[in-house]
Motif scaffolding. Structure first.
Motif, PDB file in Angstrom:
ATOM      1  N   ILE A 136       6.406   8.646  -9.303  1.00  0.00           N
ATOM      2  CA  ILE A 136       7.211   7.726  -8.477  1.00  0.00           C
ATOM      3  C   ILE A 136       6.313   6.731  -7.760  1.00  0.00           C
ATOM      4  CG2 ILE A 136       8.670   7.608  -6.419  1.00  0.00           C
ATOM      5  CD1 ILE A 136      10.010  10.162  -7.344  1.00  0.00           C
ATOM      6  N   ALA A 137       5.149   7.212  -7.279  1.00  0.00           N
ATOM      7  CA  ALA A 137       4.228   6.319  -6.577  1.00  0.00           C
ATOM      8  C   ALA A 137       3.808   5.173  -7.483  1.00  0.00           C
ATOM      9  CB  ALA A 137       3.007   7.104  -6.105  1.00  0.00           C
ATOM     10  N   ILE A 138       3.536   5.495  -8.752  1.00  0.00           N
ATOM     11  CA  ILE A 138       3.095   4.443  -9.674  1.00  0.00           C
ATOM     12  C   ILE A 138       4.217   3.454  -9.950  1.00  0.00           C
ATOM     13  CG2 ILE A 138       2.489   4.060 -12.085  1.00  0.00           C
ATOM     14  CD1 ILE A 138       0.772   6.665 -11.699  1.00  0.00           C
ATOM     15  N   GLU A 139       5.443   3.984 -10.095  1.00  0.00           N
ATOM     16  CA  GLU A 139       6.541   3.054 -10.344  1.00  0.00           C
ATOM     17  C   GLU A 139       6.814   2.173  -9.123  1.00  0.00           C
ATOM     18  OE1 GLU A 139       9.395   5.766 -11.978  1.00  0.00           O
ATOM     19  OE2 GLU A 139       8.055   5.859 -13.719  1.00  0.00           O
ATOM     20  N   LEU A 140       6.621   2.723  -7.935  1.00  0.00           N
ATOM     21  CA  LEU A 140       6.791   1.912  -6.724  1.00  0.00           C
ATOM     22  C   LEU A 140       5.750   0.800  -6.670  1.00  0.00           C
ATOM     23  CD1 LEU A 140       7.624   4.409  -3.861  1.00  0.00           C
ATOM     24  CD2 LEU A 140       9.079   2.658  -4.838  1.00  0.00           C
ATOM     25  N   LEU A 141       4.541   1.115  -7.099  1.00  0.00           N
ATOM     26  CA  LEU A 141       3.458   0.130  -7.124  1.00  0.00           C
ATOM     27  C   LEU A 141       3.875  -1.078  -7.970  1.00  0.00           C
ATOM     28  CD1 LEU A 141       0.798   0.583  -5.666  1.00  0.00           C
ATOM     29  CD2 LEU A 141      -0.227   1.302  -7.809  1.00  0.00           C
ATOM     30  N   ALA A 142       4.610  -0.787  -9.067  1.00  0.00           N
ATOM     31  CA  ALA A 142       5.047  -1.885  -9.938  1.00  0.00           C
ATOM     32  C   ALA A 142       6.143  -2.704  -9.278  1.00  0.00           C
ATOM     33  CB  ALA A 142       5.545  -1.330 -11.266  1.00  0.00           C
ATOM     34  N   GLY A 143       6.856  -2.095  -8.322  1.00  0.00           N
ATOM     35  CA  GLY A 143       7.987  -2.792  -7.732  1.00  0.00           C
ATOM     36  C   GLY A 143       7.627  -3.677  -6.554  1.00  0.00           C
ATOM     37  N   ILE A 144       6.366  -3.616  -6.081  1.00  0.00           N
ATOM     38  CA  ILE A 144       5.985  -4.427  -4.919  1.00  0.00           C
ATOM     39  C   ILE A 144       5.870  -5.893  -5.329  1.00  0.00           C
ATOM     40  CG2 ILE A 144       4.185  -4.830  -3.200  1.00  0.00           C
ATOM     41  CD1 ILE A 144       3.490  -1.884  -3.395  1.00  0.00           C
ATOM     42  N   PRO A 145       6.501  -6.803  -4.609  1.00  0.00           N
ATOM     43  CA  PRO A 145       6.402  -8.223  -4.972  1.00  0.00           C
ATOM     44  C   PRO A 145       4.972  -8.723  -4.836  1.00  0.00           C
ATOM     45  CG  PRO A 145       8.067  -7.854  -3.269  1.00  0.00           C
ATOM     46  CD  PRO A 145       7.324  -6.585  -3.427  1.00  0.00           C
ATOM     47  N   SER A 146       4.602  -9.686  -5.689  1.00  0.00           N
ATOM     48  CA  SER A 146       3.196 -10.096  -5.740  1.00  0.00           C
ATOM     49  C   SER A 146       2.751 -10.764  -4.438  1.00  0.00           C
ATOM     50  CB  SER A 146       2.961 -11.021  -6.929  1.00  0.00           C
ATOM     51  OG  SER A 146       3.686 -12.200  -6.764  1.00  0.00           O
TER      52      SER A 146
END
Lengths: 339, 348
Positions: A136-146
Motif C-alpha cells: 500500500i505504501a508503494i501504491e500511495l507513493l505513486a498517487g502523490i501529485p508531482s
C-alpha cells in the motif's frame, strides 16, 4: 437488457419445428436487432481506436508546424548548440536534451535495482503480515501529485543534500581521478543530481508495483522445482523469476522511464533551471519539459515560441526512440529464447 | 425513470447557473507582477459598481499574445512595446502602477539594509566576475561590514518575467560588459547561477541558500523577511528601498519621451531615486471592435487611478503621479476612438 434478449433467441432456437409463423417473424427481428447492435459495437471500438491515431497525428502535425520557423532558421545546429539566448534570439537544444537524458539515467540507475529488490522481497521473502503495508505504501507513493514532490524536494530534500550529502560527495570523490569532475563545484542543494534523485523516488512505484504483479504470476511449480534442486533465493530470482517475467519487467521500466523523461513540475523545482551543460552532476541544469514550463508563458517573438515547441518535438522523438528500443529489445530477447 | 428526471433537472439547473448574471465582465490577461493589486482593485470595484474584472495572470508575453489575438479587451505587460510595434498592431499603451525591485542577500551576520551595493558591482556579481563576498569591490562599499570569504551563489528567475526585464535593463544601463554579453529581455542567458520560478521561488532559494544573492519585487522581500540591500543611485547617493524612493524615481521620469509612455524607470536621476524602479503597462486597441467593452475597461482604469492609490500602497506598489494620470486620460481621449471617430471613453 441484452442478456434477456439473448435468452429469448436461445429458446426460439431450441423449440425447433414447433414454432409458429408469428414466432418466425419475431426471431428474424430479434436476430436483426442483435446484428445491428453488434455492428454498432464493432464500429464504436474501431472509432475509439482511430481517434487515438487522429489525436496522435494531430499532435505530430501541430508540433512540426509550430517548430518549423525554428528548425528552418537554425537547422541541424539547433541540436548541437548550447546557446539559449532570448535577447539575441539564438537557440540551441543541447542543454535541455542533456539534462533530460542525464536526470532520467540517474533515476533509472537507482529506481530499477531498488524497485526489483522490493518486488522480490515482497513476493519471495516478505512475511505475510508485512506484505500489505509495504504494498500500500508503494501504491500511495505513486498517487502523490508531482507538485508535492517538487515542494518537498525544494524545502526538505535539497537543504538536506546541500548540508550533508553533497559536501560528503565532494570530499569523497575529490581525490579520485576520473570521478572527481562529476562531483565538483559549490553544493547548491539543487541541480541535476537532486532532480535525478527526486525522479528516482517518483519512478520507483511504477517499477515496483508492475514487477511485483508479474513476479506474483510466476507459476509456483517452477520456483518450487528450482528450490527443490537446491537453488538459493538469489538463484531462483535470477534464473527463474526474472527470465519468466522479463516482458512485464521491461514494460514497467519503460513506463517509469516515460514518466522520468516527461516529468515537469517536480524537476522544475529542484534542477536549478540553468541552460548550461556541466560535467559536474551537482551543477544546475535544465530539462526539456522544465524549460517549456518555465518560459512558454513569457516567450515573446515567433522564433522563441517556435524554439520551445521544437523542444517539445524533440522530447516526442526521444520518447518514440525509447519505446522503439524497448520493443526491439523484447523482440531480440524472444528470438534468442525461441532459437 | 426517476433517475432520468433527476438527471434532467440537474442538467437544467447547471445550464441555468452557467448563464452569467452580469453579461460583460471586463476581460484582460498578462503580467503576473501587478496581479495582486489588479485583483484587489477589481474586488473593490465590483462592490462599488457591480462590474467584475476577469484578469488572467498568464505572464506579459501571454498578455501580448492574447491582445494580438483579440481574445481579451486589454493586455498587460511589464515590458513596454516599442512605438513601432504599437503602431503596427494599432495598440495604445499606458502605465498603470509601479513597484520596486530589490537585491536580496543571505549572509550570516548581515541584517536587512546593512549591505550597500552599486550597479557595476551587482552586474559583476551576476556576470560571475565577483565570486566571493569579501571581494575588494564589495568591501570598498561596505568598509565597516564583516564579510565572509564565502562563494556567492547567484539566484535568478527561470521563467520569463518583467522583473528580469527591468533588472537586466538596469544592469545594461550601468555596465557595458553586461550590455554586450547579456543584454536585456524578459529572460536572458544568465552567465552563472541557478534559476528559480517566480518571485516566490527566488525568495525561497535565497532564504535557504547561504551566501546567495537574488532580486525580487519589494513586497516579496518584506513578506519573506529577506535581507534587502541599499543601492548607490545615479546621483551617487546611497538609498534604501522605500515607497518614497520608488516615487522619487517615478517623479523624475520623463514619461513623454517614449511612445506609449514606454519609459523604463531604471537608473533615473534624482538624489532620492531608487535605481531599480519598474512600471507595468496596459495595452488596448486604438480602434476597438467592441467599443462598449473597451469603454468599460477604461472606466475601471480611471476609477483605479482615482481611488486605488491607498490600496496600491498597502500592497507596496506605487500609484502613478496625478499629473501623469491627467496626461494619460487626455491620451485616451485623443487616441482611443470608435468607428464614428468619437472618443470611446472620457474620464473628465
Amino acid at each position: 437488457m441484452s442478456s434477456s434478449r439473448r435468452r429469448i433467441v436461445a429458446d426460439v432456437a431450441l423449440q425447433g419445428g414447433a414454432v409458429s409463423v408469428a414466432e418466425e417473424v419475431d426471431r428474424a427481428k430479434v436476430l436483426d436487432r442483435l446484428r445491428l447492435g453488434d455492428t454498432t459495437f464493432r464500429w464504436l471500438t474501431r472509432l475509439a481506436a482511430i481517434a487515438v491515431l487522429i489525436i496522435l497525428g494531430g499532435i505530430i502535425v501541430s508540433l512540426v508546424h509550430g517548430s518549423w520557423p525554428a528548425l528552418r532558421t537554425f537547422g541541424f545546429s539547433f541540436l548541437v548548440t548550447e546557446t539559449w539566448n532570448p535577447v539575441t534570439e539564438k537557440f540551441g537544444a543541447v542543454a535541455p536534451i542533456y539534462g533530460t537524458l542525464v536526470t532520467s539515467a540517474i533515476a533509472m540507475l537507482i529506481a530499477v535495482p531498488v524497485g526489483l529488490f522490493i518486488a522480490i522481497f515482497l513476493t519471495e521473502l516478505c512475511p505475510m503480515w508485512l506484505r500489505r503495508p509495504i504494498g500500500i505504501a508503494i501504491e500511495l507513493l505513486a498517487g502523490i501529485p508531482s507538485i508535492i514532490y517538487g515542494i518537498w524536494g525544494l524545502f526538505v530534500f535539497a537543504p538536506f543534500l546541500q548540508q550533508y550529502v553533497q559536501p560528503f560527495l565532494i570530499d569523497l570523490f575529490g581525490p579520485v581521478p576520473v570521478l572527481s569532475p562529476l562531483f565538483e563545484g559549490p553544493p547548491y542543494g539543487i541541480g541535476i543530481f537532486t532532480a535525478g534523485l527526486i525522479l528516482a523516488i517518483m519512478v520507483l512505484p511504477f517499477v515496483t508495483s508492475i514487477s511485483r504483479d508479474v513476479f506474483d504470476a510466476v507459476p509456483p511449480v517452477l520456483k518450487e522445482a528450482a528450490y527443490g534442486l537446491g537453488c538459493t533465493t538469489w538463484e531462483v530470482a535470477r534464473y527463474v523469476v526474472l527470465p519468466y517475467t522479463r516482458v512485464g519487467v521491461i514494460g514497467g521500466v519503460m513506463l517509469g522511464l516515460g514518466r522520468a523523461l516527461g516529468e515537469t513540475m517536480a524537476v522544475t523545482f529542484v534542477i536549478g533551471n540553468a541552460h548550461r551543460v556541466s560535467a559536474s552532476l551537482l551543477a544546475p541544469g535544465t530539462t526539456i519539459s522544465a524549460t517549456i514550463a518555465n518560459e512558454f508563458t513569457e516567450a515573446v517573438g515567433d522564433l522563441y515560441t517556435s524554439s520551445l515547441i521544437a523542444l517539445g518535438l524533440i522530447l516526442f522523438v526521444i520518447t518514440f526512440i525509447v519505446l522503439a528500443a524497448a520493443r526491439l529489445m523484447l523482440m531480440r530477447l524472444n528470438a534468442r529464447i525461441g532459437s | 425513470m426517476k433517475h432520468w428526471t433527476a438527471l434532467a433537472a440537474a442538467v437544467g439547473l447547471l445550464a441555468a447557473a452557467s448563464v452569467p448574471a452580469v453579461a460583460a465582465d471586463i476581460s484582460g490577461a498578462g503580467a503576473t507582477f501587478p496581479y495582486p493589486i489588479y485583483a484587489k482593485w477589481a474586488d473593490a470595484y465590483k462592490k462599488e459598481t457591480g462590474n467584475g474584472l476577469n484578469y488572467q495572470s498568464i505572464g506579459s508575453g501571454g498578455g501580448i499574445k492574447q491582445i494580438k489575438a483579440k481574445t481579451v479587451t486589454f493586455g498587460a505587460s511589464d515590458a513596454p512595446l516599442s512605438g513601432k510595434e504599437l503602431d503596427s498592431i494599432g495598440l495604445a499603451q499606458f502605465p498603470m502602477v509601479m513597484g520596486g525591485i530589490v537585491p536580496v542577500v543571505h549572509i550570516d551576520g548581515i541584517k536587512p539594509g546593512e549591505l550597500t551595493l552599486d550597479g557595476p558591482t551587482v552586474a559583476k556579481i551576476f556576470l560571475g566576475d565577483i565570486k566571493k563576498w569579501d571581494d575588494a569591490a564589495i568591501k570598498k562599499l561596505n568598509p565597516s561590514a564583516k564579510l565572509p570569504s564565502q562563494a556567492i551563489a547567484v539566484v535568478h528567475r527561470s521563467d520569463g518575467s518583467g522583473t528580469t526585464y527591468n533588472f537586466a535593463y538596469y544592469l545594461s544601463d550601468v555596465s557595458p560588459a553586461w550590455k554586450s554579453k547579456v543584454g536585456f529581455s524578459t529572460s536572458v542567458q544568465w552567465p552563472v547561477g541557478i534559476g528559480a520560478k517566480g518571485n516566490e521561488g527566488v525568495a525561497n532559494n535565497v532564504g535557504q541558500t547561504k551566501g546567495s544573492i537574488g532580486y525580487v519585487e519589494y513586497a516579496y522581500a518584506l513578506q519573506n523577511k529577506l535581507t534587502y540591500t541599499k543601492m548607490v543611485n545615479k546621483a551617487g547617493k546611497t538609498v534604501s528601498p522605500t515607497s518614497e524612493a520608488f516615487q522619487a524615481a517615478a517623479a523624475n521620469a520623463d514619461w513623454k519621451s517614449q511612445p506609449g509612455y514606454g519609459v523604463i524607470l531604471a537608473n533615473q536621476p534624482g538624489e532620492k531615486s531608487w535605481p531599480m524602479t519598474a512600471a507595468t503597462w496596459i495595452l488596448v486597441y486604438k480602434k476597438p471592435v467592441d467599443q462598449a467593452a473597451t469603454a468599460e475597461a477604461l472606466k475601471f482604469f480611471a476609477w483605479a487611478y482615482k481611488n486605488g492609490g491607498k490600496m496600491a500602497e498597502s500592497l507596496d506598489y506605487v500609484p502613478m503621479p496625478q499629473n501623469v494620470v491627467a496626461d494619460i486620460e487626455n491620451y485616451w481621449k485623443s487616441e482611443i476612438k470608435g468607428a464614428d471617430g468619437k472618443p470611446v471613453f472620457s474620464a473628465m
